[in-house]
Scaffold this motif. Structure first.
Motif, PDB file in Angstrom:
ATOM      1  N   ARG A  96       0.835  -1.221   0.000  1.00  0.00           N
ATOM      2  CA  ARG A  96       0.000   0.000   0.000  1.00  0.00           C
ATOM      3  C   ARG A  96       0.861   1.260   0.000  1.00  0.00           C
ATOM      4  NH1 ARG A  96      -2.752  -1.192   3.878  1.00  0.00           N
ATOM      5  NH2 ARG A  96      -4.863  -1.431   3.095  1.00  0.00           N
ATOM      6  N   ASN A  97       1.859   1.286   0.894  1.00  0.00           N
ATOM      7  CA  ASN A  97       2.668   2.498   1.017  1.00  0.00           C
ATOM      8  C   ASN A  97       3.585   2.708  -0.179  1.00  0.00           C
ATOM      9  OD1 ASN A  97       1.379   3.190   3.334  1.00  0.00           O
ATOM     10  ND2 ASN A  97       2.908   2.259   4.697  1.00  0.00           N
ATOM     11  N   ASN A  98       4.001   1.614  -0.817  1.00  0.00           N
ATOM     12  CA  ASN A  98       4.742   1.757  -2.067  1.00  0.00           C
ATOM     13  C   ASN A  98       3.865   2.411  -3.130  1.00  0.00           C
ATOM     14  OD1 ASN A  98       7.597   0.683  -2.633  1.00  0.00           O
ATOM     15  ND2 ASN A  98       6.785  -0.864  -1.223  1.00  0.00           N
ATOM     16  N   VAL A  99       2.634   1.921  -3.229  1.00  0.00           N
ATOM     17  CA  VAL A  99       1.738   2.426  -4.282  1.00  0.00           C
ATOM     18  C   VAL A  99       1.392   3.905  -4.041  1.00  0.00           C
ATOM     19  CG1 VAL A  99      -0.539   2.169  -5.352  1.00  0.00           C
ATOM     20  CG2 VAL A  99       0.797   0.138  -4.772  1.00  0.00           C
ATOM     21  N   ILE A 120      -7.660   0.580  -8.504  1.00  0.00           N
ATOM     22  CA  ILE A 120      -6.470   0.116  -9.208  1.00  0.00           C
ATOM     23  C   ILE A 120      -6.123  -1.338  -8.829  1.00  0.00           C
ATOM     24  CG2 ILE A 120      -4.596   0.909  -7.703  1.00  0.00           C
ATOM     25  CD1 ILE A 120      -4.157   2.284 -10.833  1.00  0.00           C
ATOM     26  N   CYS A 121      -6.481  -1.723  -7.607  1.00  0.00           N
ATOM     27  CA  CYS A 121      -6.319  -3.135  -7.216  1.00  0.00           C
ATOM     28  C   CYS A 121      -7.223  -4.012  -8.073  1.00  0.00           C
ATOM     29  CB  CYS A 121      -6.682  -3.346  -5.747  1.00  0.00           C
ATOM     30  SG  CYS A 121      -5.367  -2.912  -4.614  1.00  0.00           S
ATOM     31  N   ALA A 122      -8.451  -3.541  -8.287  1.00  0.00           N
ATOM     32  CA  ALA A 122      -9.387  -4.310  -9.119  1.00  0.00           C
ATOM     33  C   ALA A 122      -8.850  -4.388 -10.544  1.00  0.00           C
ATOM     34  CB  ALA A 122     -10.764  -3.648  -9.094  1.00  0.00           C
ATOM     35  N   PHE A 126      -5.071  -7.286  -8.035  1.00  0.00           N
ATOM     36  CA  PHE A 126      -4.223  -7.464  -6.857  1.00  0.00           C
ATOM     37  C   PHE A 126      -5.138  -7.568  -5.643  1.00  0.00           C
ATOM     38  CE2 PHE A 126      -1.666  -6.123  -3.262  1.00  0.00           C
ATOM     39  CZ  PHE A 126      -0.479  -6.819  -3.475  1.00  0.00           C
ATOM     40  N   PRO A 127      -4.987  -8.622  -4.827  1.00  0.00           N
ATOM     41  CA  PRO A 127      -5.897  -8.801  -3.700  1.00  0.00           C
ATOM     42  C   PRO A 127      -5.753  -7.698  -2.646  1.00  0.00           C
ATOM     43  CG  PRO A 127      -4.153 -10.480  -3.705  1.00  0.00           C
ATOM     44  CD  PRO A 127      -3.992  -9.696  -4.960  1.00  0.00           C
ATOM     45  N   LEU A 128      -6.877  -7.088  -2.275  1.00  0.00           N
ATOM     46  CA  LEU A 128      -6.859  -5.987  -1.299  1.00  0.00           C
ATOM     47  C   LEU A 128      -6.176  -6.379   0.006  1.00  0.00           C
ATOM     48  CD1 LEU A 128     -10.441  -4.436  -1.629  1.00  0.00           C
ATOM     49  CD2 LEU A 128      -8.265  -3.286  -2.067  1.00  0.00           C
ATOM     50  N   ASP A 129      -6.397  -7.654   0.425  1.00  0.00           N
ATOM     51  CA  ASP A 129      -5.836  -8.046   1.727  1.00  0.00           C
ATOM     52  C   ASP A 129      -4.319  -8.242   1.682  1.00  0.00           C
ATOM     53  OD1 ASP A 129      -5.648 -10.413   0.410  1.00  0.00           O
ATOM     54  OD2 ASP A 129      -7.089 -11.492   1.654  1.00  0.00           O
ATOM     55  N   ALA A 130      -3.725  -8.156   0.484  1.00  0.00           N
ATOM     56  CA  ALA A 130      -2.257  -8.266   0.406  1.00  0.00           C
ATOM     57  C   ALA A 130      -1.575  -6.898   0.429  1.00  0.00           C
ATOM     58  CB  ALA A 130      -1.849  -9.032  -0.851  1.00  0.00           C
ATOM     59  N   LEU A 131      -2.400  -5.832   0.507  1.00  0.00           N
ATOM     60  CA  LEU A 131      -1.819  -4.481   0.474  1.00  0.00           C
ATOM     61  C   LEU A 131      -0.950  -4.192   1.695  1.00  0.00           C
ATOM     62  CD1 LEU A 131      -4.775  -2.301  -0.854  1.00  0.00           C
ATOM     63  CD2 LEU A 131      -2.523  -2.571  -1.918  1.00  0.00           C
ATOM     64  N   GLN A 142       2.932 -10.800  -7.987  1.00  0.00           N
ATOM     65  CA  GLN A 142       2.259  -9.762  -7.183  1.00  0.00           C
ATOM     66  C   GLN A 142       3.126  -8.519  -7.062  1.00  0.00           C
ATOM     67  OE1 GLN A 142       1.483 -12.054  -3.639  1.00  0.00           O
ATOM     68  NE2 GLN A 142      -0.694 -12.272  -4.143  1.00  0.00           N
ATOM     69  N   ARG A 143       4.433  -8.727  -6.913  1.00  0.00           N
ATOM     70  CA  ARG A 143       5.335  -7.559  -6.839  1.00  0.00           C
ATOM     71  C   ARG A 143       5.239  -6.735  -8.120  1.00  0.00           C
ATOM     72  NH1 ARG A 143       8.907 -10.701  -3.705  1.00  0.00           N
ATOM     73  NH2 ARG A 143      10.010 -11.540  -5.505  1.00  0.00           N
ATOM     74  N   GLN A 144       5.181  -7.422  -9.257  1.00  0.00           N
ATOM     75  CA  GLN A 144       5.076  -6.686 -10.518  1.00  0.00           C
ATOM     76  C   GLN A 144       3.764  -5.926 -10.592  1.00  0.00           C
ATOM     77  OE1 GLN A 144       8.313  -6.894 -10.833  1.00  0.00           O
ATOM     78  NE2 GLN A 144       7.846  -6.381 -12.935  1.00  0.00           N
ATOM     79  N   ARG A 145       2.701  -6.532 -10.051  1.00  0.00           N
ATOM     80  CA  ARG A 145       1.412  -5.830 -10.032  1.00  0.00           C
ATOM     81  C   ARG A 145       1.486  -4.575  -9.162  1.00  0.00           C
ATOM     82  NH1 ARG A 145      -2.516  -9.357 -12.475  1.00  0.00           N
ATOM     83  NH2 ARG A 145      -1.592 -11.425 -12.577  1.00  0.00           N
ATOM     84  N   VAL A 146       2.227  -4.660  -8.051  1.00  0.00           N
ATOM     85  CA  VAL A 146       2.376  -3.483  -7.185  1.00  0.00           C
ATOM     86  C   VAL A 146       3.153  -2.382  -7.921  1.00  0.00           C
ATOM     87  CG1 VAL A 146       3.347  -2.609  -5.016  1.00  0.00           C
ATOM     88  CG2 VAL A 146       2.224  -4.846  -5.059  1.00  0.00           C
ATOM     89  N   SER A 147       4.218  -2.771  -8.613  1.00  0.00           N
ATOM     90  CA  SER A 147       4.985  -1.772  -9.383  1.00  0.00           C
ATOM     91  C   SER A 147       4.094  -1.109 -10.427  1.00  0.00           C
ATOM     92  CB  SER A 147       6.167  -2.417 -10.109  1.00  0.00           C
ATOM     93  OG  SER A 147       6.998  -3.061  -9.199  1.00  0.00           O
TER      94      SER A 147
END
Ligand code: ADP
Ligand code: MG
Length: 247
Positions: A96-99, A120-122, A126-131, A142-147
């Motif tokens: 979350r804080n990265n994003v 943007i998670c939708a 990217f699963p909300l509970d992994a933020l 998942q890391r790539q999705r966060v980037s």
């Protein structure tokens, strides 16, 4: 159609290495332009020049019709999302804080950011509970999705992606390729993506730009490259990747 980004006669030298010979390049708005070529051919250098992490030795770079310079680059960077080669997530910040890092830096409204984060998670699945997890607690995909979420958060007009799927295993990579293609189409996103994988380029690109030794060798569709190679290098590059796929 008009180019959102345009380079004319742009070159960059590092000590003895001509990373980029003078090149002309344009990326059309709402299209995906894919830069491809062997390691060291100047792909990352070209992206870094566009966002002015590097200053060109010669030539001009225009964004949305205006020349990019030291005075306007900070404003322009807010209109550009950039996913660097290894993702560039801060290990000590949660997903979350990265994003949200840049949005917070710019003092955006917290409620707006929360809503946008959900959206943007939708979009990136990217699963909300992994933020609340840290990068090391996420899978490579998942890391790539966060980037990607970080780069897309502020709805950039231009998205630059440097080998965003490079380090992923083939199945995860294939599913992210599919998602990327859908996201770009949904957002009508202007994107410039770097890869060294021809199948990925063919799948994602509206236009492929093939580079070698700091030069743009040919641009066009995969069919153009295959049927009308500009020179021996193009045929060899395509055949090498084809034999890799069959090996
Ligand atoms: P690619 O992304 O296509 O693999 P790069 O654009 O990273 O290639 O690099 C192009 C060439 O410039 C390479 O020979 C690389 O070693 C060189 N190069 C890139 N960045 C630097 C730098 N900061 N200092 C010196 N040489 C560099
Ligand atoms: Mg690179």
């Amino acid at each position: 159609m008009s180019a959102l980004v345009e380079l004319v006669g742009v070159s960059k030298q590092f000590d003895q290495v001509a990373a980029l010979a003078p090149v002309d390049f344009a990326a059309e708005g709402h299209k995906t332009t894919v830069l491809i070529g062997p390691s060291g051919c100047g792909k990352s250098t070209l992206l870094r020049l566009i966002i002015r992490l590097l200053v060109p030795d010669t030539g001009t770079i225009k964004f949305d019709g205006a020349p990019v310079n030291a005075e306007n680059i900070l404003q322009l960077r807010r209109r550009i999302g950039y996913v660097i080669q290894d993702g560039g997530l801060f290990p000590h910040l949660t997903a979350r804080n990265n994003v949200l890092l840049m949005a917070r830096h710019l003092g955006k409204d917290e409620k707006m950011m929360r809503d946008r984060l959900e959206e943007i998670c939708a979009l990136t699945r990217f699963p909300l509970d992994a933020l609340s997890r840290y990068p090391l607690e996420l899978s490579g995909g998942q890391r790539q999705r966060v980037s990607l979420m970080r780069a897309l958060l502020l709805s950039p007009e231009l998205l630059l992606l440097d080998e965003p799927l490079g380090a992923l295993d083939p199945l995860v990579r294939a599913s992210l390729q599919k998602d990327l293609k859908e996201i770009f189409a949904r957002l009508q996103q202007t994107a410039i993506l770097v890869t060294h994988d021809l199948a990925e380029a063919a799948y994602l690109a509206d236009e492929i730009v093939l580079m070698n030794e700091g030069l743009i060798v040919q641009r066009g569709s995969i069919v153009d490259l295959r049927e009308k190679p500009a020179n021996n290098f193009v045929s060899e590059f395509i055949n090498a990747q084809r034999s890799l796929a069959l090996a």
